[in-house]
Design a protein around this motif. Structure first.
Motif, PDB file in Angstrom:
ATOM      1  N   GLN A   1       1.090  -1.257   0.047  1.00 30.62           N
ATOM      2  CA  GLN A   1       0.258  -0.040  -0.078  1.00 30.62           C
ATOM      3  C   GLN A   1       0.914   1.334  -0.094  1.00 30.62           C
ATOM      4  O   GLN A   1       0.604   2.368  -0.501  1.00 30.62           O
ATOM      5  N   GLN A   2       1.956   1.226   0.912  1.00 26.05           N
ATOM      6  CA  GLN A   2       2.799   2.369   0.663  1.00 26.05           C
ATOM      7  C   GLN A   2       3.561   2.419  -0.561  1.00 26.05           C
ATOM      8  O   GLN A   2       3.678   3.547  -1.069  1.00 26.05           O
ATOM      9  N   VAL A   3       3.897   1.435  -1.253  1.00 25.14           N
ATOM     10  CA  VAL A   3       4.525   1.646  -2.586  1.00 25.14           C
ATOM     11  C   VAL A   3       3.320   2.089  -3.672  1.00 25.14           C
ATOM     12  O   VAL A   3       3.714   3.237  -4.390  1.00 25.14           O
ATOM     13  N   MET A   4       2.258   1.934  -3.567  1.00 26.01           N
ATOM     14  CA  MET A   4       0.861   2.272  -4.414  1.00 26.01           C
ATOM     15  C   MET A   4       0.743   3.579  -4.201  1.00 26.01           C
ATOM     16  O   MET A   4       0.388   4.288  -5.089  1.00 26.01           O
ATOM     17  N   ALA A   5       0.914   4.018  -2.856  1.00 29.30           N
ATOM     18  CA  ALA A   5       0.671   5.534  -2.627  1.00 29.30           C
ATOM     19  C   ALA A   5       2.078   6.350  -2.602  1.00 29.30           C
ATOM     20  O   ALA A   5       1.800   7.633  -2.600  1.00 29.30           O
ATOM     21  N   GLY A   6       3.166   5.853  -3.174  1.00 32.66           N
ATOM     22  CA  GLY A   6       4.112   6.640  -3.471  1.00 32.66           C
ATOM     23  C   GLY A   6       4.875   7.091  -2.152  1.00 32.66           C
ATOM     24  O   GLY A   6       5.618   8.001  -2.221  1.00 32.66           O
ATOM     25  N   LYS A   7       4.664   6.389  -0.991  1.00 27.90           N
ATOM     26  CA  LYS A   7       5.304   6.994   0.232  1.00 27.90           C
ATOM     27  C   LYS A   7       6.625   6.058   0.369  1.00 27.90           C
ATOM     28  O   LYS A   7       7.350   6.734   1.184  1.00 27.90           O
TER      29      LYS A   7
END
Length: 709
Positions: A305-311
């Motif tokens: 989810q962090q990768v998908m959110a660009g975080k």
């Protein structure tokens, strides 16, 4: 004196005030080695007796008195000065007599083996330092070194507060290296110290740094696996515990161990042990590793989810490669390997884990880098998880009750795995009442040209239809569609309808899309679709017959398209239509059928009868016979003796029971006008039939009847 103490049944507490400790202490300080040896041996016997007696008395007092009372009365009968303990420890320092040191080591080892509060009295910094010196000293006898190592391992186990003192003198990496290069006694000592350190890692500062220091040792993983495979039972059990604790303290070790087929195989073999030390260690190993899975899945979900959110910056590398240091996605194959183990599968697959996997399916609906690799692994994990019978029986609703309108390929493949699993109870699938939704999903997928969905969706439909037949033997129809019209075969697979999927008949409304997909350019799609048609006729004869005959224009178009192509598909369709014709007659159906489509079918059947393919020719001959048995009618003659209502009733009435007799008398000709293409018009006419039949129900019953489709 030492022999007397050793073999005494009991020692009077008055001996404590006799000055024996002072006398023996003075002897230990004497310059003569022989005297010091005897004094150390005698003092060792006395200290061991006191430690065991104190422990026994304390237990008796605890059993007899309230916990609120003083439980240390008997234990305090012998007051051992701290100076005596320090004096014993000083015998271990460098330069002391070897034999006196041996007696001191045995004293400490025996006392520490009791695991009482006495252990902590020897856990001083000086004592630990002397023990580590002897353990590492190359000039000492091997037996002396082994006893020193035993003392260290017992101190680490029963007095965890001294572990950091041991690790200051003996590096964590050097202790681990002994597992590869040392002899069995050294390996056992090292495993004891390492396991105690990892169990009490919260009390040891810089434990993460100690564990990290092992990552450079390329021989550690294969060495431990070899020890688990070939070591003694004690070493194998302790090595298993070390691997589990190492992975618990640092997840980076998980792929190194659990993506190794040798370890998984060795664990499965050890898991067959029914009792003993190795059985207990294997059970603890499996329990500890399985308990790590939920936390791993939570972290993986969060990372994605962090990768998908660009975080999270930096690419997510493929699962087969070296993952980003801050990513845990590379741990996901570990779950797959654990599910491949008979020892782990039933421990790993829990309701909580299945919910986490379902959440991952939802997360994967959005794209991210390396999603394809992860998705493939997830599908394999789901397939392995659903092989566990308890999952099929108890946890099916986690996946199968999800809204199919939001389904993705992973959802569909998971549902297929559940539906086709032998352990899945057909009654459960029937209770789900999802056949209509599956049909809607197939219609939607086909309409939107979602090619990646078509095959898994058709496979899912086929799995449900096979379940709907009530017998796994029905799959023989796929290769031998002639069995569809074989009465003996039908009798051989006859089952109680209560054991079938009760709403399988809903697929009859999707016969049109099945026929359309048979025309697909993808041979796998067309094969699955034609198979669904044949199997559905067996699973829901009436509804499938209605669906097939009302979609006769599509069927005739498909037959024309395939006439120079796939003989198996043609054979399936011909036998399917022949079966439908039989059902039509047997059940006295009233259907709206296209006359022109039926005529086209007759023409194609005539051509197929002379095919070089024997199976196709036989199927065409069978269908031709069934088509001839269908009722035909001549144009009704007008009658002046009947009223207009009577004439209409006579023209539109149907007698299902007299189909066969009248059909034999009727001349061959065109089918009656009621067979039309427009389903709406057919419905209107059918309502008209009912109204008129009610209106003329009192009229004479001897009027001539005309038969219609």
């Amino acid at each position: 004196m030492g022999l007397l103490i050793r073999y005494s049944t009991a020692l009077d507490v008055e001996l404590a005030s006799s000055g024996i400790f002072n006398a023996l202490s003075d002897g230990l300080r004497d310059k003569h080695d022989k005297l010091r040896r005897f004094c150390m041996a005698t003092l060792g016997e006395l200290l061991f007796y006191i430690s065991t007696q104190s422990d026994q008395d304390t237990k008796e007092v605890n059993a007899q008195e309230s916990p609120l009372k003083d439980n240390n009365r008997a234990a305090n009968s012998w007051q051992i000065p701290s100076a005596v303990i320090a004096l014993v420890s000083s015998i271990l320092r460098k330069g002391e007599d070897d034999l006196a040191q041996l007696y001191a080591l045995r004293t400490i080892d025996n006392i520490c083996s009791q695991g009482t509060e006495w252990t902590s009295r020897f856990a001083s910094q000086d004592a630990i330092g002397h023990l580590c010196y002897i353990y590492k000293a190359n000039g000492k006898q091997e037996s002396t070194r082994f006893i020193a190592g035993s003392c260290l391992s017992r101190l680490a186990r029963f007095s965890p507060s001294c572990i950091h003192l041991i690790l200051e003198k003996l590096s964590f990496k050097d202790i681990a290296c002994t597992l590869i290069k040392g002899n069995p006694r050294e390996q056992q000592t090292s495993l004891n110290i390492l396991n105690s350190s990892l169990v009490n890692s919260q009390t040891v500062t810089n434990m993460n740094r100690y564990v990290l220091s092992l990552s450079d040792d390329k021989q550690l993983v294969p060495g431990l696996i070899s020890l688990i495979e070939q070591g003694t039972d004690v070493l194998r059990g302790k090595a298993l515990l070390f691997v589990a604790l190492l992975c618990k303290n640092s997840r980076r070790w998980l792929p190194h161990f659990f993506c190794n087929a040798k370890l998984i195989s060795a664990v499965d073999r050890l898991g067959k042990e029914k009792e003993g030390f190795i059985h207990q260690c294997a059970e603890a190993f499996v329990h500890l590793v399985a308990s790590l899975v939920p936390a791993i899945l939570d972290t993986i979900s969060s990372d994605i989810q962090q990768v998908m959110a660009g975080k999270r910056h930096g690419p997510v590398t493929a699962l087969a490669g070296r993952a980003h240091p801050k990513s845990t996605i590379h741990l996901f194959p570990v779950i797959l390997h654990l599910l491949g183990s008979s020892s782990f599968k039933h421990r790993v697959v829990t309701s909580h884990v299945l919910l986490q996997l379902a959440n991952l399916i939802k997360i994967l609906e959005a794209p991210f880098q390396a999603r394809d690799d992860f998705q493939m692994t997830l599908l394999r994990v789901l397939e392995a998880a659903t092989e566990e019978p308890s999952v099929i029986l108890n946890e099916h609703k986690i996946f199968t009750t999800r809204d199919l309108s939001n389904a993705n390929v992973s959802n569909v493949k998971l549902c297929f795995a559940l539906a086709s699993a032998p352990e899945m109870d057909t009654h459960i699938l029937s209770q789900l009442q999802v056949v209509r939704r599956l049909g809607n999903l197939l219609e939607f997928v086909a309409a939107k040209d979602m090619d990646d969905f078509l095959e898994p969706t058709l496979e899912l439909c086929r799995a449900f239809i096979i379940r709907g037949t009530g017998s796994s033997r029905s799959v023989a129809l796929s290769k031998e569609p002639a069995l569809l019209v074989d009465s003996a075969f039908s009798m051989s697979i006859a089952v109680d309808q209560q054991s079938c999927i009760m709403d399988i008949c809903d697929f009859g409304g999707n016969m049109g899309i099945f026929l359309e997909l048979i025309s697909s350019s993808d041979p796998q799609i067309s094969d699955l679709a034609s198979d669904c048609v044949v199997l559905l006729l067996k699973a829901a004869p009436r509804e499938a017959t209605v669906g097939l005959l009302t979609n006769l224009p599509k069927l005739s178009a498909v037959l024309d398209l395939l006439k120079h192509d796939n003989c198996l598909l043609l054979t399936r369709l011909l036998y399917g239509l022949a079966f439908s014709c039989r059902q039509y007659l047997a059940q006295g159906m009233i259907l709206s059928i296209s006359v022109s489509a039926l005529m086209r079918v007759e023409g194609l059947v005539s051509a197929f009868k002379v095919s070089n393919d024997n199976h196709l020719a036989e199927a065409a001959s069978c269908l031709g016979t069934e088509l001839q048995r269908l009722p035909r009618c001549a144009k009704p003659k007008p009658t002046t003796s009947s009223t207009h209502a009577d004439a209409c009733a006579e023209a539109l009435s149907v007698s299902a029971s007299s189909h066969q007799a009248e059909a034999e008398k009727a001349p061959m000709g065109k089918f009656c006008l009621l067979s039309v293409n427009d389903d709406i018009l057919a419905a209107v006419l059918l309502v008209t039939v009912i109204v008129l039949m009610l209106a003329v129900s009192a009229q004479a019953p001897t009027r001539r009847r005309v038969f219609f489709f």
